[in-house]
Scaffold this motif. Sequence first.
Motif, PDB file in Angstrom:
ATOM      1  N   PRO A  56      37.894 -66.400 -44.097  1.00  0.00           N
ATOM      2  CA  PRO A  56      38.316 -66.541 -42.700  1.00  0.00           C
ATOM      3  C   PRO A  56      37.881 -67.834 -42.018  1.00  0.00           C
ATOM      4  CG  PRO A  56      37.591 -64.307 -43.117  1.00  0.00           C
ATOM      5  CD  PRO A  56      37.280 -65.084 -44.364  1.00  0.00           C
ATOM      6  N   SER A  57      36.741 -68.375 -42.411  1.00  0.00           N
ATOM      7  CA  SER A  57      36.255 -69.605 -41.769  1.00  0.00           C
ATOM      8  C   SER A  57      36.994 -70.849 -42.256  1.00  0.00           C
ATOM      9  CB  SER A  57      34.753 -69.763 -42.015  1.00  0.00           C
ATOM     10  OG  SER A  57      34.486 -69.861 -43.401  1.00  0.00           O
ATOM     11  N   CYS A  58      37.797 -70.699 -43.311  1.00  0.00           N
ATOM     12  CA  CYS A  58      38.548 -71.823 -43.878  1.00  0.00           C
ATOM     13  C   CYS A  58      40.025 -71.456 -43.876  1.00  0.00           C
ATOM     14  CB  CYS A  58      38.066 -72.130 -45.287  1.00  0.00           C
ATOM     15  SG  CYS A  58      36.310 -72.464 -45.404  1.00  0.00           S
ATOM     16  N   ARG A  59      40.611 -71.563 -42.723  1.00  0.00           N
ATOM     17  CA  ARG A  59      41.958 -71.045 -42.502  1.00  0.00           C
ATOM     18  C   ARG A  59      42.865 -72.137 -41.955  1.00  0.00           C
ATOM     19  NH1 ARG A  59      43.287 -65.163 -40.119  1.00  0.00           N
ATOM     20  NH2 ARG A  59      45.434 -65.478 -39.384  1.00  0.00           N
ATOM     21  N   THR A  60      44.102 -72.170 -42.460  1.00  0.00           N
ATOM     22  CA  THR A  60      45.105 -73.077 -41.924  1.00  0.00           C
ATOM     23  C   THR A  60      46.199 -72.253 -41.263  1.00  0.00           C
ATOM     24  OG1 THR A  60      44.690 -74.704 -43.663  1.00  0.00           O
ATOM     25  CG2 THR A  60      46.745 -74.903 -42.460  1.00  0.00           C
ATOM     26  N   ASP A  61      46.469 -72.548 -40.003  1.00  0.00           N
ATOM     27  CA  ASP A  61      47.467 -71.815 -39.233  1.00  0.00           C
ATOM     28  C   ASP A  61      48.621 -72.738 -38.869  1.00  0.00           C
ATOM     29  OD1 ASP A  61      45.945 -69.269 -38.889  1.00  0.00           O
ATOM     30  OD2 ASP A  61      44.571 -70.587 -37.808  1.00  0.00           O
ATOM     31  N   PHE A  62      49.833 -72.248 -39.084  1.00  0.00           N
ATOM     32  CA  PHE A  62      51.040 -72.985 -38.716  1.00  0.00           C
ATOM     33  C   PHE A  62      51.759 -72.221 -37.602  1.00  0.00           C
ATOM     34  CE2 PHE A  62      50.189 -73.842 -43.186  1.00  0.00           C
ATOM     35  CZ  PHE A  62      50.248 -75.229 -43.246  1.00  0.00           C
ATOM     36  N   ASP A  63      52.304 -72.962 -36.649  1.00  0.00           N
ATOM     37  CA  ASP A  63      52.965 -72.345 -35.502  1.00  0.00           C
ATOM     38  C   ASP A  63      54.271 -73.078 -35.236  1.00  0.00           C
ATOM     39  OD1 ASP A  63      53.684 -71.725 -32.687  1.00  0.00           O
ATOM     40  OD2 ASP A  63      51.779 -70.665 -32.688  1.00  0.00           O
ATOM     41  N   CYS A  64      55.332 -72.326 -34.966  1.00  0.00           N
ATOM     42  CA  CYS A  64      56.641 -72.947 -34.745  1.00  0.00           C
ATOM     43  C   CYS A  64      56.641 -73.899 -33.550  1.00  0.00           C
ATOM     44  CB  CYS A  64      57.709 -71.867 -34.570  1.00  0.00           C
ATOM     45  SG  CYS A  64      57.491 -70.815 -33.112  1.00  0.00           S
ATOM     46  N   ASN A  65      55.773 -73.638 -32.565  1.00  0.00           N
ATOM     47  CA  ASN A  65      55.724 -74.503 -31.380  1.00  0.00           C
ATOM     48  C   ASN A  65      55.302 -75.928 -31.736  1.00  0.00           C
ATOM     49  OD1 ASN A  65      56.477 -72.443 -29.542  1.00  0.00           O
ATOM     50  ND2 ASN A  65      54.380 -71.655 -29.567  1.00  0.00           N
ATOM     51  N   ALA A  66      54.511 -76.052 -32.809  1.00  0.00           N
ATOM     52  CA  ALA A  66      54.019 -77.383 -33.203  1.00  0.00           C
ATOM     53  C   ALA A  66      55.142 -78.284 -33.697  1.00  0.00           C
ATOM     54  CB  ALA A  66      52.945 -77.244 -34.277  1.00  0.00           C
ATOM     55  N   ILE A  67      56.232 -77.686 -34.172  1.00  0.00           N
ATOM     56  CA  ILE A  67      57.365 -78.502 -34.631  1.00  0.00           C
ATOM     57  C   ILE A  67      58.592 -78.275 -33.730  1.00  0.00           C
ATOM     58  CG2 ILE A  67      56.612 -78.690 -37.032  1.00  0.00           C
ATOM     59  CD1 ILE A  67      58.525 -76.409 -37.728  1.00  0.00           C
ATOM     60  N   GLU A  68      58.323 -77.701 -32.557  1.00  0.00           N
ATOM     61  CA  GLU A  68      59.352 -77.516 -31.530  1.00  0.00           C
ATOM     62  C   GLU A  68      60.561 -76.738 -32.058  1.00  0.00           C
ATOM     63  OE1 GLU A  68      60.128 -81.508 -30.200  1.00  0.00           O
ATOM     64  OE2 GLU A  68      58.376 -81.518 -28.880  1.00  0.00           O
ATOM     65  N   GLN A  69      60.259 -75.627 -32.702  1.00  0.00           N
ATOM     66  CA  GLN A  69      61.287 -74.731 -33.218  1.00  0.00           C
ATOM     67  C   GLN A  69      61.047 -73.326 -32.674  1.00  0.00           C
ATOM     68  OE1 GLN A  69      63.928 -75.528 -35.073  1.00  0.00           O
ATOM     69  NE2 GLN A  69      63.355 -77.686 -35.333  1.00  0.00           N
ATOM     70  N   PRO A  70      62.108 -72.531 -32.506  1.00  0.00           N
ATOM     71  CA  PRO A  70      61.920 -71.175 -31.975  1.00  0.00           C
ATOM     72  C   PRO A  70      61.233 -70.227 -32.953  1.00  0.00           C
ATOM     73  CG  PRO A  70      64.210 -71.529 -32.628  1.00  0.00           C
ATOM     74  CD  PRO A  70      63.523 -72.863 -32.727  1.00  0.00           C
ATOM     75  N   HIS A  71      61.290 -70.565 -34.242  1.00  0.00           N
ATOM     76  CA  HIS A  71      60.640 -69.759 -35.274  1.00  0.00           C
ATOM     77  C   HIS A  71      60.515 -70.608 -36.529  1.00  0.00           C
ATOM     78  CE1 HIS A  71      65.043 -68.828 -35.252  1.00  0.00           C
ATOM     79  NE2 HIS A  71      64.920 -69.230 -36.507  1.00  0.00           N
ATOM     80  N   LEU A  72      59.741 -70.120 -37.485  1.00  0.00           N
ATOM     81  CA  LEU A  72      59.588 -70.821 -38.762  1.00  0.00           C
ATOM     82  C   LEU A  72      60.597 -70.338 -39.799  1.00  0.00           C
ATOM     83  CD1 LEU A  72      55.681 -70.861 -39.102  1.00  0.00           C
ATOM     84  CD2 LEU A  72      57.167 -72.713 -38.314  1.00  0.00           C
ATOM     85  N   GLY A  73      61.095 -69.148 -39.602  1.00  0.00           N
ATOM     86  CA  GLY A  73      62.047 -68.579 -40.539  1.00  0.00           C
ATOM     87  C   GLY A  73      62.244 -67.105 -40.250  1.00  0.00           C
ATOM     88  N   HIS A  74      62.918 -66.417 -41.165  1.00  0.00           N
ATOM     89  CA  HIS A  74      63.143 -64.976 -41.035  1.00  0.00           C
ATOM     90  C   HIS A  74      62.826 -64.293 -42.364  1.00  0.00           C
ATOM     91  CE1 HIS A  74      65.693 -66.349 -37.652  1.00  0.00           C
ATOM     92  NE2 HIS A  74      65.499 -65.149 -37.159  1.00  0.00           N
TER      93      HIS A  74
END
Length: 393
Positions: A85-103
């Motif tokens: 948990p202390s070594c975690r990478t989080d991706f968010d659609c807002n960071a690439i200005e998209q409504p979502h990353l996929g479905h």
Amino acid sequence: MFDFCVVGGGMVGSAMALGLAKLNFKVAIIEPSMPVLFDSKQTPDMRVSAISLTSEALLQDLGAWAHIKSMRLCPYKRLSVWDKPSCRTDFDCNAIEQPHLGHIIENRLVQLGLHAVINNNQNVVFYKNLKVTNITSTDASQVTLEDGQIIHAKILIGADGANSAVRDAANIGVQGWQYAQQALGIQIKTYAVQQDITWQQFTPDGPMAFLPLYDGFASLVWYHNAQDIKHLKSLSKIKLKQHILQHFPADLPDFEVLDVAAFPLTRMHANQYFKGNTVLIGDAAHTINPLAGQGVNLGFKDVAALLSVINKQLTIEACTSVLQPNHYCNWLKKYEVARRRDNLVMMSSMDLLYSTFSNNNMPLKILRNIGLKLANHSGPIKNNVMKYAMGLA
């Protein structure tokens, strides 16, 4: 005589046939096992895919996306990867200005969405629930079906999966191997609000993943050696849940086990993507470790690339010339160059990721934890990685 014959009416083959029909080619498509029609009362299928933004765009262009959305799907806006948990990478659609990353969508529903459009396209003849019994090719291909029908086509496209009969008939060799591990797919119903995150934790025994589905349903993927997978699959639903709670991360909401299925993990790459008038796409050309859910997305990239080179060639030559033996080799080669290297890079990247994280080597463990920490704060680099995974770069 058809311009193209697509053997395999799965997601990738159906997209290919539809794309060619939209270019006004006469297309035959053959599917030996048609999917069960959709009913909203059905529980979710075991086979699901993470459809990327680029794949979504292709499905929209083909007219299938509206049909898929009318059934069911689950958008995910966040993606997380960690070792501890202390070594975690989080991706968010807002960071690439998209409504979502996929479905996350059931494979069958993507297939049905494409079939709905194909059934209304006059350029396509759909041969349903018929197996191929023989394939011969010279300047044109002859495909014999189990009911005795014979289909003649100028170009034959193999979209018939990892055990491709089209590939075998063309005498195209492959390289690859079966991984020592297998994957256990576990269908669950959660007792939580609808999730918009998919995550994956790496352990020395292999990854454990969570994929959200519609209406609180979800899919778990548990990598392990074949013997342990066999044992887990044999457990009652109650005992399997106990094992999941003992081993999966605390991010997992409360749930009920619905169904399980085991899947072998295989890497396979065709030595060439075309030979004569035969061309391979999707799993007939390459299978990949499903670690990052890139399998069908690579297949859809094959479709987009092949359609692109054909469309460009059409601006140079007449349609009849494009399909002549002394012409189609040119654009088939362009397709192979465009896709074989990209697929190989993705396959090798997934193997590197798999081998880096699925072990307990202490120096390597320290390095990968540092890498995940740095990646989570890398800003533009992390966003570029996310765009590549979503097919945007």
